[in-house]
Design an enzyme around this catalytic site. Structure first.
Site, short mmCIF file in Angstrom:
data_model
loop_
_atom_site.label_atom_id
_atom_site.label_comp_id
_atom_site.label_asym_id
_atom_site.label_seq_id
_atom_site.Cartn_x
_atom_site.Cartn_y
_atom_site.Cartn_z
N LYS A 213 -93.09 -140.59 3.77
CA LYS A 213 -92.62 -139.23 3.44
C LYS A 213 -91.09 -139.24 3.52
O LYS A 213 -90.51 -139.19 4.60
CB LYS A 213 -93.22 -138.23 4.45
CG LYS A 213 -93.41 -136.83 3.93
CD LYS A 213 -92.15 -136.08 3.59
CE LYS A 213 -91.43 -135.50 4.80
NZ LYS A 213 -90.09 -134.95 4.42
N GLU A 288 -87.04 -143.14 16.18
CA GLU A 288 -85.62 -143.48 16.21
C GLU A 288 -84.89 -142.16 16.05
O GLU A 288 -84.91 -141.55 14.98
CB GLU A 288 -85.31 -144.47 15.07
CG GLU A 288 -84.07 -145.28 15.32
CD GLU A 288 -82.92 -144.78 14.50
OE1 GLU A 288 -82.17 -143.92 15.00
OE2 GLU A 288 -82.77 -145.23 13.35
N CYS A 323 -76.91 -142.04 13.14
CA CYS A 323 -77.47 -141.82 14.47
C CYS A 323 -76.63 -142.58 15.50
O CYS A 323 -76.57 -142.21 16.66
CB CYS A 323 -78.92 -142.26 14.51
SG CYS A 323 -79.21 -143.80 13.68
N GLU A 420 -75.60 -133.77 19.73
CA GLU A 420 -75.33 -134.54 18.51
C GLU A 420 -74.87 -133.59 17.41
O GLU A 420 -75.54 -132.60 17.10
CB GLU A 420 -76.61 -135.25 18.07
CG GLU A 420 -76.41 -136.07 16.82
CD GLU A 420 -77.64 -136.89 16.43
OE1 GLU A 420 -78.72 -136.30 16.28
OE2 GLU A 420 -77.51 -138.11 16.32
P1 NAI Z 1 -85.30 -133.59 10.84
O1 NAI Z 1 -85.65 -134.34 12.08
O2 NAI Z 1 -85.81 -132.18 10.70
O3 NAI Z 1 -85.80 -134.40 9.54
C1 NAI Z 1 -86.04 -135.78 9.47
C2 NAI Z 1 -87.35 -136.04 8.73
O4 NAI Z 1 -88.42 -135.42 9.44
C3 NAI Z 1 -87.41 -135.45 7.31
O5 NAI Z 1 -88.15 -136.31 6.48
C4 NAI Z 1 -88.15 -134.15 7.51
O6 NAI Z 1 -88.81 -133.70 6.35
C5 NAI Z 1 -89.15 -134.54 8.58
N1 NAI Z 1 -89.65 -133.42 9.39
C6 NAI Z 1 -89.00 -132.27 9.73
N2 NAI Z 1 -89.80 -131.47 10.45
C7 NAI Z 1 -90.98 -132.13 10.59
C8 NAI Z 1 -92.21 -131.82 11.25
N3 NAI Z 1 -92.39 -130.67 11.90
N4 NAI Z 1 -93.21 -132.74 11.20
C9 NAI Z 1 -93.04 -133.91 10.55
N5 NAI Z 1 -91.91 -134.24 9.90
C10 NAI Z 1 -90.89 -133.37 9.93
O7 NAI Z 1 -83.73 -133.60 10.70
P2 NAI Z 1 -82.81 -132.60 9.86
O8 NAI Z 1 -83.29 -131.19 10.03
O9 NAI Z 1 -82.71 -133.11 8.49
O10 NAI Z 1 -81.42 -132.78 10.61
C11 NAI Z 1 -81.19 -132.10 11.83
C12 NAI Z 1 -80.48 -132.96 12.82
O11 NAI Z 1 -81.29 -134.08 13.14
C13 NAI Z 1 -79.18 -133.59 12.35
O12 NAI Z 1 -78.11 -132.71 12.47
C14 NAI Z 1 -79.07 -134.77 13.26
O13 NAI Z 1 -78.55 -134.35 14.50
C15 NAI Z 1 -80.51 -135.20 13.47
N6 NAI Z 1 -80.86 -136.34 12.58
C16 NAI Z 1 -80.87 -137.59 13.10
C17 NAI Z 1 -81.14 -138.67 12.30
C18 NAI Z 1 -81.15 -140.06 12.83
O14 NAI Z 1 -80.90 -140.99 12.08
N7 NAI Z 1 -81.50 -140.28 14.08
C19 NAI Z 1 -81.36 -138.52 10.87
C20 NAI Z 1 -81.39 -137.15 10.41
C21 NAI Z 1 -81.13 -136.11 11.26
#
Ligand code: NAI
Ligand code: MG
Length: 516
Positions: A213, A288, A323, A420
């Site tokens: 996904k 991660e 990250c 973060e």
């Molecule tokens: P997110 O954690 O909401 O999204 C990441 C992935 O998870 C996307 O594919 C999204 O569709 C999916 N997702 C979201 N809610 C979900 C749920 N309830 N169940 C299953 N999958 C779900 O991150 P978002 O909203 O894009 O970014 C928010 C913050 O997250 C950023 O500001 C950053 O701090 C952090 N982040 C960290 C990352 C990393 O590489 N560790 C990458 C992206 C975001």
């Protein structure tokens, strides 16, 4: 170029949305963009069951660049069924060598389509095209090449056992490594193709089948990768790709009872939701998650300019949307002013622009949501009394651009120091000595990465020993390699990506014991 035959409605839609922003995109990427973006299930490209689609935006302008199928729970279920069928079907019939060759070919085809993939990535995510060309795409190819070799090397052990309660009896024991089965993989938008590679590579080489996904903000290169995987000869159903939103498609995948593992990269907040969703069938989970990684500069550093450049790159690479970003800069008191002024000078010199424009050093943030999130952090920092030595002000009117920002005069309790930000924003603080800075460095709920800048070898190793983080870079930052494990301590996650550590997390160990 328009063909002479009557275009279909989706072709017309694609032409309409493509007209304006895409002048710098080559023919191959244009062709991909003009096609419908469907779900990959059981080797076929199909619409979502609901028929719904969602828009994908160019973050440099906010304009729509594509319309993509919006998968939900019913589509996830179809994809899981296809993956289950392929797991016990064609995929399990291939020899490890045959499996490895297909995975190697995926790496080759990524390189063969490097420009197209880099253009799609730059357009979709906003990152500079030059970066996508030299980093994202070649690293993705390298991951597949690295993982291809492991397909033939997943060995078990023979184990001399004693069985003290059966005196005189003899046994022969060995272990073997079995794939887990169907794995669900949910990835973020900061390195869309590379994150897909990090997830897909180890899962395939160990013989699993996949439902992927991609992030709703950046689904394009994952879909192109799906085409590449089929072209490389991956049997139908081995890799299924369901684009859609997190709460619906992602949530259904994490909760699905016939999924054996969920691998997630994203926010710590959603990581915790995934853990709860996975409890139903106790599927394996690897995560991660976020970070607030320290970059520590000691006054004995031999090349101060290199440390300044390194500290700037640590936070500003990929617009801080890493990250592992070095978002907390600690500098030994005697050189604090000089180093921080140097980082601020570099921040001011960074050229902002659309990723696909030549000369751009930093593109826009990925989405309007991230733009507001990061802008709110900056506003909050200023309100709490921090000083913006660089940046801190809005940029232009169009697109999701944020100025590279360097904060000083911060306090440990400030939100900008604790949380973060995931944008080009660094907080800088002075320190007295090793003991004090290691307390600062480890004084966080996160533990993903860190860097130490010093010419004192013993001090570097001592600091590495004390650091509670999955990666310690010494006189460098943001160095990644397919062979080097990456992952987090504490709330930065569970498990490791890349290296042979990743393989452990995609296999079960089976012990076989024979009475002789
Ligand atoms: P997110 O954690 O909401 O999204 C990441 C992935 O998870 C996307 O594919 C999204 O569709 C999916 N997702 C979201 N809610 C979900 C749920 N309830 N169940 C299953 N999958 C779900 O991150 P978002 O909203 O894009 O970014 C928010 C913050 O997250 C950023 O500001 C950053 O701090 C952090 N982040 C960290 C990352 C990393 O590489 N560790 C990458 C992206 C975001
Ligand atoms: Mg989210």
């Amino acid at each position: 170029m328009r063909s002479l035959k009557t275009p279909s409605p989706s072709e017309i839609m694609a032409t309409l949305v493509l007209e304006a922003p895409l002048t710098k995109i080559g023919a191959a990427a244009r062709k991909f963009l003009s096609k419908p973006k469907q779900l990959l299930i059981d080797g076929k490209w199909i619409n979502a069951c609901s028929g719904k689609t969602f828009h994908v935006f160019d973050p440099a302008t906010g304009d729509t660049i594509a319309s993509v199928a919006e998968g939900e729970a019913t589509d996830i279920d179809l994809a899981v069924k296809a993956a289950r069928k392929a797991f016990s079907g064609p995929w399990s019939k291939l020899t490890p060598s045959e499996r490895g060759k297909i995975i190697w070919k995926i790496g080759d085809l990524i390189l063969a389509n490097l420009d197209e993939l880099a253009e799609l990535e730059s357009l979709d995510n906003g990152k500079p095209l030059a970066i996508a060309r030299v980093a994202d795409v070649p690293l993705a190819a390298d991951l597949f090449h690295y993982m291809a070799g492991w397909a033939t090397k997943l060995e078990g052990h023979t184990i001399p056992i004693s069985v003290p309660y059966a005196p005189g009896a003899k046994f022969f024991a060995y272990t073997k490594r079995d794939p887990l089965g169907v794995v669900g993989q949910i990835i973020p938008w900061n390195f869309p193709l590379l994150m897909a590679a990090w997830k897909i590579g180890p899962a395939l080489t160990t013989g699993n089948t996949i439902v992927l996904k991609p992030a709703e903000q950046t689904p394009l290169t994952a879909l192109r990768l799906g085409e590449i995987a089929l072209e490389a000869g991956l049997p139908p159903g081995v890799l299924n790709i369901v684009t859609g939103y997190g709460e619906t498609a992602g949530g259904a995948l994490a909760a699905h009872d016939d999924v054996d593992k969920i691998a997630f990269t994203g926010s710590t907040e959603v990581g915790k939701i995934i853990v709860r969703a996975a409890a139903g069938n106790l599927k394996k989970v690897t995560l991660e998650l976020g970070g607030k990684s320290p970059a520590i500069v000691f006054k004995d550093v031999h090349d101060k300019q290199a440390a300044i450049q390194g500290a700037a790159n640590a936070i500003f690479f990929n617009h801080g949307q890493c990250c592992a970003a070095g978002s907390r800069l600690y500098v030994e008191k005697a050189i604090f002013d000089e180093v921080v002024a140097g980082v601020a000078e570099r921040a001011n010199a960074i050229k902002l622009g659309a990723g696909v424009d030549s000369g751009t050093e930093m593109g826009p943030l990925v989405s309007e949501e991230q733009f507001h999130r990061v802008s709110d952090f900056i506003a909050e920092g200023l309100k709490a009394g921090a000083t913006a030595l660089a940046g801190g002000k809005p940029v232009g009117e169009k697109g999701y651009f944020v100025q590279p920002t360097v904060f000083t005069n911060t306090r440990p309790d400030m939100k900008i120091v604790r949380e973060e930000i995931f944008g080009p924003v660094v907080v800088a603080e002075p320190f007295e000595d090793l003991e004090q800075v290691m307390k600062f460095a480890n004084g966080t709920d996160f533990g993903l990465a860190s860097s130490i800048w010093t010419s004192d070898l013993s001090k570097a190793h001592r600091a590495a020993e004390i650091m509670r983080a999955g990666t310690v870079w010494i006189n460098c930052h943001n160095i990644f390699d397919a062979a080097m494990p990456f992952g987090g301590y504490k709330q930065s996650g569970w498990g490791r990506e890349m290296g042979h550590e990743a393989l452990e997390l995609y296999t079960e160990t089976k012990a076989v014991c024979i009475a002789l």
